[in-house]
Design a protein around this motif. Structure first.
Motif, PDB file in Angstrom:
ATOM      1  N   LEU A  19       0.848  -1.184   0.000  1.00 15.09           N
ATOM      2  CA  LEU A  19       0.000   0.000   0.000  1.00 15.09           C
ATOM      3  C   LEU A  19       0.886   1.237   0.000  1.00 15.09           C
ATOM      4  N   LEU A  20       0.655   2.112  -0.979  1.00  7.89           N
ATOM      5  CA  LEU A  20       1.494   3.291  -1.172  1.00  7.89           C
ATOM      6  C   LEU A  20       0.693   4.572  -0.971  1.00  7.89           C
ATOM      7  N   SER A  21       1.345   5.561  -0.373  1.00 11.79           N
ATOM      8  CA  SER A  21       0.722   6.872  -0.199  1.00 11.79           C
ATOM      9  C   SER A  21       0.716   7.603  -1.538  1.00 11.79           C
ATOM     10  N   PRO A  26       5.711   3.632   0.931  1.00 13.87           N
ATOM     11  CA  PRO A  26       4.872   2.653   1.616  1.00 13.87           C
ATOM     12  C   PRO A  26       4.168   3.263   2.832  1.00 13.87           C
ATOM     13  N   VAL A  27       2.937   2.864   3.051  1.00 12.96           N
ATOM     14  CA  VAL A  27       2.136   3.353   4.173  1.00 12.96           C
ATOM     15  C   VAL A  27       2.473   2.528   5.412  1.00 12.96           C
ATOM     16  N   ASP A  28       2.738   3.194   6.520  1.00 10.41           N
ATOM     17  CA  ASP A  28       3.002   2.496   7.775  1.00 10.41           C
ATOM     18  C   ASP A  28       1.670   2.003   8.341  1.00 10.41           C
ATOM     19  N   LEU A  29       1.517   0.692   8.404  1.00 13.93           N
ATOM     20  CA  LEU A  29       0.261   0.084   8.855  1.00 13.93           C
ATOM     21  C   LEU A  29       0.294  -0.346  10.320  1.00 13.93           C
ATOM     22  N   ALA A  30       1.319   0.113  11.064  1.00 13.68           N
ATOM     23  CA  ALA A  30       1.375  -0.201  12.495  1.00 13.68           C
ATOM     24  C   ALA A  30       0.107   0.343  13.153  1.00 13.68           C
ATOM     25  N   GLU A  31      -0.547  -0.478  13.949  1.00 14.96           N
ATOM     26  CA  GLU A  31      -1.775  -0.119  14.652  1.00 14.96           C
ATOM     27  C   GLU A  31      -2.951   0.123  13.707  1.00 14.96           C
ATOM     28  N   ALA A  32      -2.866  -0.360  12.463  1.00 18.82           N
ATOM     29  CA  ALA A  32      -3.963  -0.217  11.504  1.00 18.82           C
ATOM     30  C   ALA A  32      -4.603  -1.584  11.255  1.00 18.82           C
ATOM     31  N   SER A  33      -5.807  -1.570  10.735  1.00 17.60           N
ATOM     32  CA  SER A  33      -6.445  -2.793  10.248  1.00 17.60           C
ATOM     33  C   SER A  33      -6.761  -2.567   8.774  1.00 17.60           C
ATOM     34  N   GLU A  52      -4.336 -10.119   6.028  1.00 16.25           N
ATOM     35  CA  GLU A  52      -3.139 -10.218   6.864  1.00 16.25           C
ATOM     36  C   GLU A  52      -2.182  -9.082   6.510  1.00 16.25           C
ATOM     37  N   ILE A  53      -1.646  -8.447   7.533  1.00 15.62           N
ATOM     38  CA  ILE A  53      -0.588  -7.447   7.330  1.00 15.62           C
ATOM     39  C   ILE A  53       0.729  -8.192   7.488  1.00 15.62           C
ATOM     40  N   GLU A  54       1.479  -8.325   6.390  1.00 17.30           N
ATOM     41  CA  GLU A  54       2.737  -9.079   6.407  1.00 17.30           C
ATOM     42  C   GLU A  54       3.893  -8.266   6.959  1.00 17.30           C
ATOM     43  N   ASP A  55       3.953  -6.985   6.615  1.00 12.96           N
ATOM     44  CA  ASP A  55       5.033  -6.108   7.072  1.00 12.96           C
ATOM     45  C   ASP A  55       4.436  -4.711   7.241  1.00 12.96           C
ATOM     46  N   ALA A  56       4.083  -4.366   8.472  1.00 12.20           N
ATOM     47  CA  ALA A  56       3.400  -3.098   8.738  1.00 12.20           C
ATOM     48  C   ALA A  56       4.229  -1.893   8.315  1.00 12.20           C
ATOM     49  N   ALA A  57       5.510  -1.884   8.631  1.00 11.93           N
ATOM     50  CA  ALA A  57       6.361  -0.734   8.321  1.00 11.93           C
ATOM     51  C   ALA A  57       6.493  -0.505   6.817  1.00 11.93           C
ATOM     52  N   GLU A  58       6.429  -1.574   6.038  1.00 13.24           N
ATOM     53  CA  GLU A  58       6.580  -1.474   4.586  1.00 13.24           C
ATOM     54  C   GLU A  58       5.238  -1.480   3.848  1.00 13.24           C
ATOM     55  N   GLY A  59       4.114  -1.492   4.577  1.00 10.60           N
ATOM     56  CA  GLY A  59       2.800  -1.429   3.961  1.00 10.60           C
ATOM     57  C   GLY A  59       2.392  -2.674   3.186  1.00 10.60           C
ATOM     58  N   LYS A  60       2.960  -3.829   3.534  1.00  8.15           N
ATOM     59  CA  LYS A  60       2.710  -5.063   2.779  1.00  8.15           C
ATOM     60  C   LYS A  60       1.549  -5.851   3.382  1.00  8.15           C
ATOM     61  N   VAL A  61       0.594  -6.211   2.507  1.00 10.68           N
ATOM     62  CA  VAL A  61      -0.585  -6.964   2.930  1.00 10.68           C
ATOM     63  C   VAL A  61      -0.755  -8.201   2.052  1.00 10.68           C
ATOM     64  N   GLY A  78     -11.286  -4.380  -7.157  1.00  5.09           N
ATOM     65  CA  GLY A  78     -10.896  -4.576  -5.774  1.00  5.09           C
ATOM     66  C   GLY A  78     -10.110  -3.400  -5.239  1.00  5.09           C
ATOM     67  N   GLU A  79     -10.091  -3.298  -3.914  1.00  4.98           N
ATOM     68  CA  GLU A  79      -9.302  -2.263  -3.250  1.00  4.98           C
ATOM     69  C   GLU A  79      -9.064  -2.673  -1.805  1.00  4.98           C
ATOM     70  N   PHE A  80      -8.015  -2.115  -1.226  1.00  4.12           N
ATOM     71  CA  PHE A  80      -7.703  -2.320   0.184  1.00  4.12           C
ATOM     72  C   PHE A  80      -8.115  -1.070   0.938  1.00  4.12           C
ATOM     73  N   GLU A  81      -8.783  -1.261   2.063  1.00  3.02           N
ATOM     74  CA  GLU A  81      -9.229  -0.143   2.888  1.00  3.02           C
ATOM     75  C   GLU A  81      -8.555  -0.249   4.249  1.00  3.02           C
ATOM     76  N   ALA A  82      -7.737   0.735   4.576  1.00  6.08           N
ATOM     77  CA  ALA A  82      -7.018   0.746   5.850  1.00  6.08           C
ATOM     78  C   ALA A  82      -7.708   1.689   6.826  1.00  6.08           C
ATOM     79  N   THR A  83      -7.903   1.201   8.047  1.00 10.67           N
ATOM     80  CA  THR A  83      -8.429   2.034   9.126  1.00 10.67           C
ATOM     81  C   THR A  83      -7.315   2.184  10.148  1.00 10.67           C
TER      82      THR A  83
END
Length: 107
Positions: A19-21, A26-33, A52-61, A78-83
């Motif tokens: 996931l890219l800004s 890459p978007v930091d997904l720490a503490e995100a769903s 599944e978030i594979e690598d939160a710091a690198e935005g990998k799902v 399709g799309e990914f929705e991060a909260t």
């Protein structure tokens, strides 16, 4: 736009994404769903569930289809929705959709 092709009933092919800004980092997904959303071109939902978030710091799902989720042949979006922890939501890719084609199988 990314394109994913699989056959009806397939559940082995995973969809991996980074996931890219807007600026391409890459978007930091720490503490995100994160959820993966799939709909047909009329907007009828096909899939909506957590991934599944594979690598939160690198935005990998990672999204792995479950039985029944690929049972209908057709072309879908399709799309990914991060909260995020603060309740804010962002959708990726933010410049289009992931094209998902489910081909009919022969069996």
């Amino acid at each position: 736009m990314t394109k994913v092709t699989l056959k009806r009933g397939d559940t082995r092919t995973a969809i991996r994404a980074t996931l890219l800004s807007n600026n391409g980092t890459p978007v930091d997904l720490a503490e995100a769903s994160v959820r993966f959303l799939v709909a047909d071109f009329r907007g009828t939902p096909i899939i909506s569930r957590a991934v599944e978030i594979e690598d939160a710091a690198e935005g990998k799902v990672l999204f792995v289809p479950e039985p029944g989720e690929t049972s209908t042949a057709g072309t879908f979006r399709g799309e990914f929705e991060a909260t995020f922890e603060d309740g804010r939501v962002e959708t990726y890719p933010n410049d289009g959709y992931i094209s998902i084609e489910i081909l009919p199988d022969l069996g």
